[in-house]
Enzyme design. Structure first.
Site, mmCIF file in Angstrom:
data_model
loop_
_atom_site.group_PDB
_atom_site.id
_atom_site.type_symbol
_atom_site.label_atom_id
_atom_site.label_comp_id
_atom_site.label_asym_id
_atom_site.label_seq_id
_atom_site.Cartn_x
_atom_site.Cartn_y
_atom_site.Cartn_z
ATOM 1 N N MET A 26 16.082 -4.501 -75.981
ATOM 2 C CA MET A 26 16.520 -3.715 -77.134
ATOM 3 C C MET A 26 16.927 -4.644 -78.266
ATOM 4 O O MET A 26 17.838 -5.462 -78.109
ATOM 5 C CB MET A 26 17.715 -2.833 -76.745
ATOM 6 C CG MET A 26 17.406 -1.794 -75.693
ATOM 7 S SD MET A 26 18.871 -0.836 -75.235
ATOM 8 C CE MET A 26 19.747 -2.032 -74.235
ATOM 9 N N ILE A 52 22.356 -5.335 -69.455
ATOM 10 C CA ILE A 52 22.568 -6.771 -69.633
ATOM 11 C C ILE A 52 22.924 -7.062 -71.082
ATOM 12 O O ILE A 52 22.194 -6.677 -71.997
ATOM 13 C CB ILE A 52 21.312 -7.560 -69.232
ATOM 14 C CG1 ILE A 52 20.916 -7.247 -67.784
ATOM 15 C CG2 ILE A 52 21.536 -9.065 -69.399
ATOM 16 C CD1 ILE A 52 19.567 -7.827 -67.383
ATOM 17 N N GLY A 106 22.315 -5.327 -79.427
ATOM 18 C CA GLY A 106 21.175 -6.087 -78.921
ATOM 19 C C GLY A 106 21.330 -6.501 -77.475
ATOM 20 O O GLY A 106 22.305 -7.143 -77.115
ATOM 21 N N SER A 107 20.383 -6.156 -76.615
ATOM 22 C CA SER A 107 20.581 -6.378 -75.192
ATOM 23 C C SER A 107 19.318 -6.007 -74.410
ATOM 24 O O SER A 107 18.232 -5.937 -74.964
ATOM 25 C CB SER A 107 21.777 -5.549 -74.712
ATOM 26 O OG SER A 107 21.756 -4.270 -75.306
ATOM 27 N N ARG A 108 19.490 -5.739 -73.103
ATOM 28 C CA ARG A 108 18.358 -5.464 -72.238
ATOM 29 C C ARG A 108 18.789 -4.600 -71.061
ATOM 30 O O ARG A 108 19.944 -4.623 -70.647
ATOM 31 C CB ARG A 108 17.806 -6.799 -71.726
ATOM 32 C CG ARG A 108 16.674 -6.693 -70.753
ATOM 33 C CD ARG A 108 16.147 -8.085 -70.458
ATOM 34 N NE ARG A 108 16.002 -8.361 -69.051
ATOM 35 C CZ ARG A 108 15.785 -9.565 -68.548
ATOM 36 N NH1 ARG A 108 15.712 -10.609 -69.342
ATOM 37 N NH2 ARG A 108 15.657 -9.739 -67.259
#
Length: 250
Positions: A120, A178, A208-210
């Site tokens: 993301m 994450i 912002g991440s995953r």
């Protein structure tokens, strides 16, 4: 539109509307607006104030929480996050999702499975959703680093939160939120024992991440590397369905 049934035969009423702002983001948006008004109204520094005001709009946009139309097919696993499929690989699920945690509920079985990683960016919606309907069996927070979430090692090194959802028939899906370079907080909205619907909001990651999803053995992805996912709408996989899918970047 929330709660309305829509189908592929035209039933229902759909239309565009401004997405609401998640409560977690309202305070940050208000703070950003207040800061931007100081140089605009008090110091008369328009060259600073207007860019800050535009940044405030970006903060509100980051926390947007649009409605989604969630596929209800029983065997469908839906994407828990908006973003790009950055990795598809075969791995052992994290120990936090496998080992006996003393709760009386089994974790994921031993053995390699397919992991789908959805990256993301700061421009994506950051509300995460349940990939299947069921009961939250585990929610395990792990402190860690903040390396680029697009890297494979982020799954083992970064700050993260593992979630295990179990269906009524015993099939379980594990997924992991994450944190990344900019993301500094994972905010859950569920707890162990909660019952969730497919596509229901389960939390968010700020800035912002995953999200990693661990498919059950014998299930292959229905999406492709590089494909964009929409949380709660894109079908990642169908339980028990296998087969190679290929695409062409163009």
């Amino acid at each position: 539109m929330a709660g309305e049934i829509l189908d592929n035969q035209g039933r229902g009423d759909a239309g565009w509307s401004w997405p609401p702002i998640h409560p977690e983001g309202r305070k940050y948006g208000v703070i950003a607006v207040a800061i931007s008004l100081v140089p605009l109204l008090i110091l008369d520094w328009e060259i600073i104030g207007w860019p800050l005001l535009m940044l405030s709009a970006g903060v509100f946009a980051f926390f947007r929480d649009p409605e989604r139309v969630v596929p209800q097919a029983d065997n469908a696993i839906v994407a828990p996050a908006d973003g790009i499929v950055s990795l598809i690989t075969t791995v052992e699920p994290p120990p936090e999702l496998r080992i006996d945690d003393g709760s009386g509920h089994a974790g994921l079985p031993e053995g390699p499975v397919t992991r789908i990683s959805i990256f993301m960016s700061v421009f994506d919606v950051h509300i995460n959703r349940a990939p299947i309907a069921g009961t939250i069996r585990r929610l395990v927070y792990i402190p860690g680093k903040f390396v680029n979430a697009d890297l494979d090692k982020a799954s083992e090194e970064n700050e993260r939160q593992h979630i295990l959802v179990e269906r009524n028939d015993g099939i379980a899906i594990g997924f992991t939120q994450i944190a990344g370079l900019i993301a500094r907080r994972i905010v859950p909205s569920v707890k162990p024992g909660d019952t969730v619907a497919k596509g229901q909001r389960v939390g968010l990651i700020r800035f912002g991440s995953r999200v990693d999803v661990y498919l059950p053995a014998g299930t292959d992805p229905k999406i492709l590397l590089g494909q964009r996912c929409i949380a709660g709408e894109t079908i990642l996989a169908e339980l028990g369905t296998q087969g190679l899918l290929e695409g062409i970047s163009q």
